[in-house]
Structures are given as C-alpha cells and as structure tokens.
Design a protein around this motif. Structure first.
Motif, PDB file in Angstrom:
ATOM      1  N   ILE A  89    -116.836  47.512-132.069  1.00 16.36           N
ATOM      2  CA  ILE A  89    -117.215  46.098-132.058  1.00 16.36           C
ATOM      3  C   ILE A  89    -116.473  45.425-130.921  1.00 16.36           C
ATOM      4  O   ILE A  89    -115.246  45.495-130.841  1.00 16.36           O
ATOM      5  CB  ILE A  89    -116.864  45.421-133.396  1.00 16.36           C
ATOM      6  CG1 ILE A  89    -117.602  46.100-134.552  1.00 16.36           C
ATOM      7  CG2 ILE A  89    -117.213  43.919-133.355  1.00 16.36           C
ATOM      8  CD1 ILE A  89    -117.148  45.629-135.930  1.00 16.36           C
ATOM      9  N   ILE A  90    -117.218  44.801-130.030  1.00 13.64           N
ATOM     10  CA  ILE A  90    -116.597  44.069-128.915  1.00 13.64           C
ATOM     11  C   ILE A  90    -116.504  42.604-129.321  1.00 13.64           C
ATOM     12  O   ILE A  90    -117.507  41.918-129.476  1.00 13.64           O
ATOM     13  CB  ILE A  90    -117.420  44.228-127.624  1.00 13.64           C
ATOM     14  CG1 ILE A  90    -117.580  45.712-127.282  1.00 13.64           C
ATOM     15  CG2 ILE A  90    -116.735  43.488-126.479  1.00 13.64           C
ATOM     16  CD1 ILE A  90    -118.454  45.964-126.066  1.00 13.64           C
ATOM     17  N   GLY A  91    -115.287  42.141-129.511  1.00 14.44           N
ATOM     18  CA  GLY A  91    -115.043  40.772-129.961  1.00 14.44           C
ATOM     19  C   GLY A  91    -114.509  40.750-131.374  1.00 14.44           C
ATOM     20  O   GLY A  91    -115.122  41.313-132.283  1.00 14.44           O
ATOM     21  N   ALA A  92    -113.365  40.105-131.575  1.00 14.17           N
ATOM     22  CA  ALA A  92    -112.747  40.021-132.905  1.00 14.17           C
ATOM     23  C   ALA A  92    -112.630  38.574-133.358  1.00 14.17           C
ATOM     24  O   ALA A  92    -111.699  38.211-134.068  1.00 14.17           O
ATOM     25  CB  ALA A  92    -111.372  40.692-132.899  1.00 14.17           C
ATOM     26  N   GLY A  93    -113.592  37.751-132.937  1.00 13.13           N
ATOM     27  CA  GLY A  93    -113.707  36.419-133.503  1.00 13.13           C
ATOM     28  C   GLY A  93    -114.351  36.500-134.871  1.00 13.13           C
ATOM     29  O   GLY A  93    -114.426  37.578-135.482  1.00 13.13           O
ATOM     30  N   ALA A 118    -118.477  56.262-128.613  1.00 14.64           N
ATOM     31  CA  ALA A 118    -118.955  55.601-129.829  1.00 14.64           C
ATOM     32  C   ALA A 118    -120.440  55.900-130.049  1.00 14.64           C
ATOM     33  O   ALA A 118    -121.197  56.094-129.086  1.00 14.64           O
ATOM     34  CB  ALA A 118    -118.751  54.092-129.736  1.00 14.64           C
ATOM     35  N   ARG A 119    -120.824  55.909-131.311  1.00 12.60           N
ATOM     36  CA  ARG A 119    -122.237  56.117-131.646  1.00 12.60           C
ATOM     37  C   ARG A 119    -123.008  54.799-131.633  1.00 12.60           C
ATOM     38  O   ARG A 119    -124.194  54.778-131.342  1.00 12.60           O
ATOM     39  CB  ARG A 119    -122.342  56.795-133.008  1.00 12.60           C
ATOM     40  CG  ARG A 119    -121.684  58.164-133.038  1.00 12.60           C
ATOM     41  CD  ARG A 119    -121.726  58.799-134.414  1.00 12.60           C
ATOM     42  NE  ARG A 119    -123.105  59.086-134.815  1.00 12.60           N
ATOM     43  CZ  ARG A 119    -123.437  59.639-135.986  1.00 12.60           C
ATOM     44  NH1 ARG A 119    -122.479  59.926-136.863  1.00 12.60           N
ATOM     45  NH2 ARG A 119    -124.691  59.869-136.291  1.00 12.60           N
ATOM     46  N   HIS A 120    -122.336  53.711-131.984  1.00  9.85           N
ATOM     47  CA  HIS A 120    -122.953  52.387-131.951  1.00  9.85           C
ATOM     48  C   HIS A 120    -121.948  51.403-131.366  1.00  9.85           C
ATOM     49  O   HIS A 120    -120.729  51.537-131.563  1.00  9.85           O
ATOM     50  CB  HIS A 120    -123.355  51.922-133.355  1.00  9.85           C
ATOM     51  CG  HIS A 120    -124.517  52.656-133.926  1.00  9.85           C
ATOM     52  ND1 HIS A 120    -125.808  52.189-133.871  1.00  9.85           N
ATOM     53  CD2 HIS A 120    -124.583  53.857-134.571  1.00  9.85           C
ATOM     54  CE1 HIS A 120    -126.619  53.046-134.449  1.00  9.85           C
ATOM     55  NE2 HIS A 120    -125.897  54.078-134.893  1.00  9.85           N
ATOM     56  N   VAL A 121    -122.474  50.402-130.674  1.00 10.65           N
ATOM     57  CA  VAL A 121    -121.654  49.315-130.141  1.00 10.65           C
ATOM     58  C   VAL A 121    -122.246  47.996-130.616  1.00 10.65           C
ATOM     59  O   VAL A 121    -123.462  47.792-130.556  1.00 10.65           O
ATOM     60  CB  VAL A 121    -121.602  49.338-128.602  1.00 10.65           C
ATOM     61  CG1 VAL A 121    -120.975  48.058-128.059  1.00 10.65           C
ATOM     62  CG2 VAL A 121    -120.819  50.555-128.118  1.00 10.65           C
ATOM     63  N   VAL A 122    -121.388  47.103-131.110  1.00  7.96           N
ATOM     64  CA  VAL A 122    -121.799  45.772-131.551  1.00  7.96           C
ATOM     65  C   VAL A 122    -121.199  44.741-130.603  1.00  7.96           C
ATOM     66  O   VAL A 122    -119.979  44.715-130.402  1.00  7.96           O
ATOM     67  CB  VAL A 122    -121.338  45.493-132.999  1.00  7.96           C
ATOM     68  CG1 VAL A 122    -121.654  44.048-133.394  1.00  7.96           C
ATOM     69  CG2 VAL A 122    -121.998  46.461-133.973  1.00  7.96           C
ATOM     70  N   LEU A 123    -122.056  43.912-130.024  1.00  9.84           N
ATOM     71  CA  LEU A 123    -121.595  42.835-129.160  1.00  9.84           C
ATOM     72  C   LEU A 123    -121.406  41.575-129.995  1.00  9.84           C
ATOM     73  O   LEU A 123    -122.359  40.848-130.265  1.00  9.84           O
ATOM     74  CB  LEU A 123    -122.605  42.576-128.037  1.00  9.84           C
ATOM     75  CG  LEU A 123    -122.998  43.773-127.169  1.00  9.84           C
ATOM     76  CD1 LEU A 123    -124.060  43.358-126.158  1.00  9.84           C
ATOM     77  CD2 LEU A 123    -121.784  44.359-126.464  1.00  9.84           C
ATOM     78  N   HIS A 132    -126.018  46.696-130.377  1.00 12.96           N
ATOM     79  CA  HIS A 132    -126.465  45.627-131.271  1.00 12.96           C
ATOM     80  C   HIS A 132    -125.950  44.281-130.781  1.00 12.96           C
ATOM     81  O   HIS A 132    -124.749  44.102-130.543  1.00 12.96           O
ATOM     82  CB  HIS A 132    -125.969  45.896-132.696  1.00 12.96           C
ATOM     83  CG  HIS A 132    -126.365  47.242-133.215  1.00 12.96           C
ATOM     84  ND1 HIS A 132    -127.445  47.430-134.061  1.00 12.96           N
ATOM     85  CD2 HIS A 132    -125.836  48.472-132.985  1.00 12.96           C
ATOM     86  CE1 HIS A 132    -127.562  48.716-134.343  1.00 12.96           C
ATOM     87  NE2 HIS A 132    -126.595  49.374-133.705  1.00 12.96           N
ATOM     88  N   CYS A 133    -126.856  43.327-130.663  1.00  8.15           N
ATOM     89  CA  CYS A 133    -126.543  42.002-130.123  1.00  8.15           C
ATOM     90  C   CYS A 133    -126.259  41.045-131.282  1.00  8.15           C
ATOM     91  O   CYS A 133    -127.144  40.329-131.755  1.00  8.15           O
ATOM     92  CB  CYS A 133    -127.723  41.514-129.278  1.00  8.15           C
ATOM     93  SG  CYS A 133    -127.555  39.844-128.648  1.00  8.15           S
ATOM     94  N   PHE A 134    -125.001  41.041-131.746  1.00  9.47           N
ATOM     95  CA  PHE A 134    -124.628  40.184-132.881  1.00  9.47           C
ATOM     96  C   PHE A 134    -123.916  38.942-132.355  1.00  9.47           C
ATOM     97  O   PHE A 134    -122.745  38.693-132.627  1.00  9.47           O
ATOM     98  CB  PHE A 134    -123.758  40.962-133.861  1.00  9.47           C
ATOM     99  CG  PHE A 134    -123.592  40.280-135.192  1.00  9.47           C
ATOM    100  CD1 PHE A 134    -124.682  39.936-135.964  1.00  9.47           C
ATOM    101  CD2 PHE A 134    -122.327  39.993-135.678  1.00  9.47           C
ATOM    102  CE1 PHE A 134    -124.526  39.306-137.198  1.00  9.47           C
ATOM    103  CE2 PHE A 134    -122.151  39.364-136.906  1.00  9.47           C
ATOM    104  CZ  PHE A 134    -123.265  39.020-137.663  1.00  9.47           C
ATOM    105  N   ASN A 135    -124.648  38.168-131.553  1.00 10.91           N
ATOM    106  CA  ASN A 135    -124.092  36.934-131.014  1.00 10.91           C
ATOM    107  C   ASN A 135    -125.188  35.868-130.951  1.00 10.91           C
ATOM    108  O   ASN A 135    -126.319  36.094-131.404  1.00 10.91           O
ATOM    109  CB  ASN A 135    -123.431  37.168-129.657  1.00 10.91           C
ATOM    110  CG  ASN A 135    -124.317  37.923-128.697  1.00 10.91           C
ATOM    111  OD1 ASN A 135    -125.534  37.756-128.696  1.00 10.91           O
ATOM    112  ND2 ASN A 135    -123.727  38.768-127.871  1.00 10.91           N
ATOM    113  N   PHE A 136    -124.868  34.727-130.405  1.00  8.38           N
ATOM    114  CA  PHE A 136    -125.767  33.574-130.509  1.00  8.38           C
ATOM    115  C   PHE A 136    -127.166  33.800-129.943  1.00  8.38           C
ATOM    116  O   PHE A 136    -128.144  33.322-130.518  1.00  8.38           O
ATOM    117  CB  PHE A 136    -125.122  32.356-129.840  1.00  8.38           C
ATOM    118  CG  PHE A 136    -125.866  31.083-130.089  1.00  8.38           C
ATOM    119  CD1 PHE A 136    -125.740  30.415-131.293  1.00  8.38           C
ATOM    120  CD2 PHE A 136    -126.731  30.565-129.137  1.00  8.38           C
ATOM    121  CE1 PHE A 136    -126.446  29.248-131.549  1.00  8.38           C
ATOM    122  CE2 PHE A 136    -127.437  29.396-129.364  1.00  8.38           C
ATOM    123  CZ  PHE A 136    -127.293  28.739-130.586  1.00  8.38           C
ATOM    124  N   PRO A 137    -127.344  34.523-128.821  1.00 11.67           N
ATOM    125  CA  PRO A 137    -128.699  34.713-128.302  1.00 11.67           C
ATOM    126  C   PRO A 137    -129.640  35.490-129.215  1.00 11.67           C
ATOM    127  O   PRO A 137    -130.832  35.596-128.918  1.00 11.67           O
ATOM    128  CB  PRO A 137    -128.455  35.472-126.983  1.00 11.67           C
ATOM    129  CG  PRO A 137    -127.100  35.042-126.549  1.00 11.67           C
ATOM    130  CD  PRO A 137    -126.317  34.954-127.835  1.00 11.67           C
TER     131      PRO A 137
END
Length: 490
Positions: free
Chosen positions: A48-52, A182-187, A415-420
C-alpha cells in the motif's frame, strides 16, 4: 459500577474493550495466502502506497481478512501522514463528528469512542466537529491499536511489471534504494494521487517565489504585514485566507470567479447507504450526470471557515472576479480582474488538483495503457467535464483497466484507492463518510484475486489434508457380523 456519562473511561479501558471485541470476532483472521519468494526474499501479497486514512483502513481490512503479508510505505515521518497536520489548515474537520469513518464497523474503534474515552460524554455532546489535530491523534492511535505495518520516510520511486506478473517496486529509504516485489499494489495517495495540484497557466509568467498552491508548505509568518491574494472559494481557499489573516497579513483579497459563493452541498442531500452501495451499479450516463451536476454546483466552504475570514476587516471578498492577468512590477504583483487591478505581494491558489498520469514517476510504465473515462464513455455534448473525462476507468476492486485489451495485463494488480476513483465507485476512497465501505470492497476484491490465482496450491492443500476428526471407534455398524457370530461359524 455505574459510570456517569460525564466521567471519561480512559483510553486504557477503551483499548481493553477493543482488544476484547477483536478477540470475540476472531480478528484478525488467520493468515492463508501461500508464500512466494523471488531470489530468496518473500514477495509481499500487497504493498500500500500511502499511510494516511485511506491506506490505514485498507491495511486494516486486509489484515481483518487474513492478508497479513502486506506493508504500507509513506514518504512522511511518523505522525505526519496525510494532510491533517501538514497542508490542511482548517480548525476542525468538515465532516460531521458522528461519522464512523475508518472504524470498519467496530464501535470501540470510532473517533467518538476515542474522544469520549478521554473527555467524556458531556464534552462529546458539546463538540461541534472533530478538531483537526485531534483527528490526526486518532489516526495514530488507530494505527497502533491495529498494529498496522507502516514504514515511514519511504518513497516508491518506480513500479515495473515483471514477465511473471509480479510487480517490482523501487523504494528509497534514507538514501538507499532497494527492490520490493509485490503481487498487488494499492495507491492510497489522496487527492493528488494520480497527478498533482492544478494552477492556471498564467502562473508560468511569474516567479515561483510569488505564489503557492494550498497544498504547498507555506511560511505564513513571512506573510505578516504583506498583501496576500487567494484565488478560489472552496474550503481550502477559505482556510488559507484565514491563516494568512491570523498571521498578520496587512490585506487579504479573495478572488472568486463565480458571482456568488456556492451555498448548498449537493451530494450531502442524497447521502445514504443507497448511494454508498448503489452508485457503482449506475449506468455510465447516470454516474456522469450525478457527478457532473455535483461538480458544477461545487461544494460550499464550511460556514465557520467563511466566518473565520469575514470577521477580519482587512479581508475582502471579490465575486465575479476571475484572474485575467498577472504582472510582476517593482518587487510585487499586479492582478487584473474584470473589476479592477490589485497590488499584492503573494498569491495562494486554491484551484484544486488534476489527474496527470505522466507526472507520476511511479506510474511511468503504466500511464499510456490506463483507460480513462473519456476512453470508455462518449462525453455528452451538454455536459463536458475535464475532471470526469480524465478520471480512471476502474474495475470492481478499484483496479486499473487497459485502454487496449492485452497491452498491459499487470494493470489489474494496481488498485486506485484514492479520490480520482469517485466516478467509477462513488465517494468511497477519498472522504471520511464511506471510507470503510470502500476499503471493504477493495480488500475483498484483492482476496478473491489472490485465492483464484493460487487455486492449484489451495486444491493441493485440500487433497493433502488428512487430519481425522473421527477415530472410527465412535459408532458400531448395526449390520456388520458380530464377533460372536463369526466365532460360531468357525
């Protein structure tokens, strides 16, 4: 013992209750993903990129579902993740205090529980909205209580796809670069996660020392006694204008393109579990219609933020005043609007963010292949909207989709888990109200993908499992010949 509502239970008692709740619910679930290795090192199931807030609740959901071989990377030092104590400048959150946010359905993990444990029920009842810095304290506590695997001061510089489908991440920490697989990356990278702050092209004509975006680090003390201009009428514009005034700006001019400040928060009017779970099921034209209407109406700045500006006699609101020209003159700037010319020493642009995939170095390999909504949907002639046109077209688990099928299969693992993600999924990945529901949708999709990909290993485990639950001595076959009959026959 009966505790008065006015008596805080204390964080220690709340933490004991939360630990008990997790134990009763058998959480986190047991680890179940078969390990993989490359060059003798364990492959992360998820990075996971971002720990907010978004990254933390995504991590919490993955851990809850038994995907414990994951990590969060955040470039900020511990305690400074997200906007809350960096470029967010409001006094309190804009969301109602009672929203459960990232609590994942656990009452003892809510901000309310965190607040009441320390200050009591009466203080909660008197509270208007959550103080911004205290919300950051809550997220720090949240991370500690769920024991989430965050690595701070770590930046993901690049992501590359290997031929075997594994993603290779180039990470930099303390000046040292290494590769993590990594097998999956979450933005989980927030408002600017697929681009950056937007400023009008007119800024290209002026020196950078004269202006900043609301997302920048701004030395407000240096603005004491200065003439400051703020462009925009959103919440961030108001908050930055207020801080400049409170820091002692001699004059504050707020330039607003519209002839009136938006007053109605449209999306709040239909807020419900129907919207949370139903938006993703809308036909394309209806998704577009809902969000185009919302964006055109714009979200009003909070009343307290607006009053925070207007209470200063040297704060001036200019409606119907888009910036037409900026000229540098004798060590200051001259702004031209349809209503006049204004001298100013510094400009703060509250002009939002934009999707600009090629500006993100970590996505350089993938940007040309990512399908946007303008690639999916014919933009209605009567509803053109650049923000929606450049939104990524996402799959059911927030994964990127290919512009040309087969051109970049690795996109399904990012995976694009951010505002856009809003146009594809609704407001599930950028704001407090439905962040847990969004993380649940994300985590369940990743779990499904991991299990399906490892089906041969799981089937082999199924075949090999031979631990008996019965020993064979728990019953007697009524139709089997008895030992006495067998002896008589002999």
């Amino acid at each position: 013992m009966t505790v008065s509502p006015a008596t805080p239970m204390g964080l220690a008692a709340l933490e004991a209750r939360l630990r008990q709740d997790l134990e009763w619910l058998e959480l986190p679930a047991k680890s179940w993903v078969p390990p993989r290795e490359i060059d003798g090192r364990r492959v992360r199931d998820v990075v996971i990129i971002g720990a907010g807030m978004a990254g933390l609740v995504a991590s919490g959901m993955l851990k809850r579902l038994g995907v414990d071989n994951h990590v969060l990377y955040d470039r900020a030092p511990a305690g400074l993740e997200g906007p809350w104590v960096t470029f967010a400048r409001m006094r309190t959150l804009r969301s109602p205090k009672q929203l459960t946010g990232p609590a994942m359905g656990l009452p003892a993990l809510t901000f309310r529980a965190f607040y009441e444990a320390q200050f009591g029920r009466a203080a909660w009842d008197a509270l208007d909205r959550a103080p911004r810095a205290l919300w950051m304290d809550y997220l720090i506590w949240y991370r500690r209580m769920l024991d989430l695997p965050v690595e701070n001061a770590t930046e993901v510089a690049a992501i590359h796809a290997r031929p075997d489908g594994i993603l290779a991440l180039q990470i930099v920490k303390a000046g040292v670069t290494e590769v993590v697989h990594a097998r999956h990356v979450v933005l989980a990278t927030g408002r600017d996660g697929l681009g950056g702050p937007y400023v009008p092209s007119i800024t290209e004509t002026i020196d950078r020392r004269y202006w900043a975006h609301t997302a920048d680090a701004i030395d407000f003390e240096a603005l004491k006694g200065k003439r400051v201009a703020v462009v925009g009428a959103g919440a961030s514009s108001m908050d930055n204008a207020a801080v400049a005034l409170e820091a002692g700006a001699a004059r504050l001019d707020l330039f607003i393109r519209r002839t009136d400040i938006p007053r109605v928060n449209k999306f709040t009017g239909i807020g419900s579990q129907g919207v949370v779970h139903g938006f993703a099921g809308l036909p394309d034209e209806w998704k577009w219609r809902f969000l185009d209407h919302t964006l055109r109406a714009q979200t009003p700045p909070p009343r307290p933020s607006t009053l925070r500006v207007s209470q200063h006699p040297n704060g001036h609101f200019h409606l119907g005043s888009p910036i037409l020209d900026i000229e540098e003159r004798d060590g200051h700037l001259v702004l031209t609007t349809p209503k006049g010319r204004y001298d100013t020493d510094f400009i703060i642009f509250g002009t939002g963010f934009r999707v600009e995939l090629m500006s993100r170095p970590e996505l350089a390999d993938f940007a040309p292949h990512i399908r946007l909504w303008r690639d999916r949907f014919p933009v209605p002639a009567d509803m053109p909207n650049v923000e929606l046109e450049t939104s990524p077209d996402l799959g059911e688990s927030f994964e990127f989709l290919e512009k040309t099928p087969g051109s970049c299969p690795a996109l399904k693992a990012i995976h694009c888990f951010n505002f856009p993600a809003t146009l594809s999924h609704g407001k599930l990945s950028g704001d407090i109200p439905a962040i847990s529901e969004g993380a649940d949708r994300l985590a369940r999709g990743i779990v499904r993908s991991l299990f399906v990909a490892d089906r041969e290993t799981h089937f082999a485990t199924l075949q090999a499992f031979d631990t008996p639950e019965l020993q064979g001595d728990e019953w007697t076959d009524a139709d089997a010949p008895s030992q006495e009959a067998s002896h008589a026959a002999e």
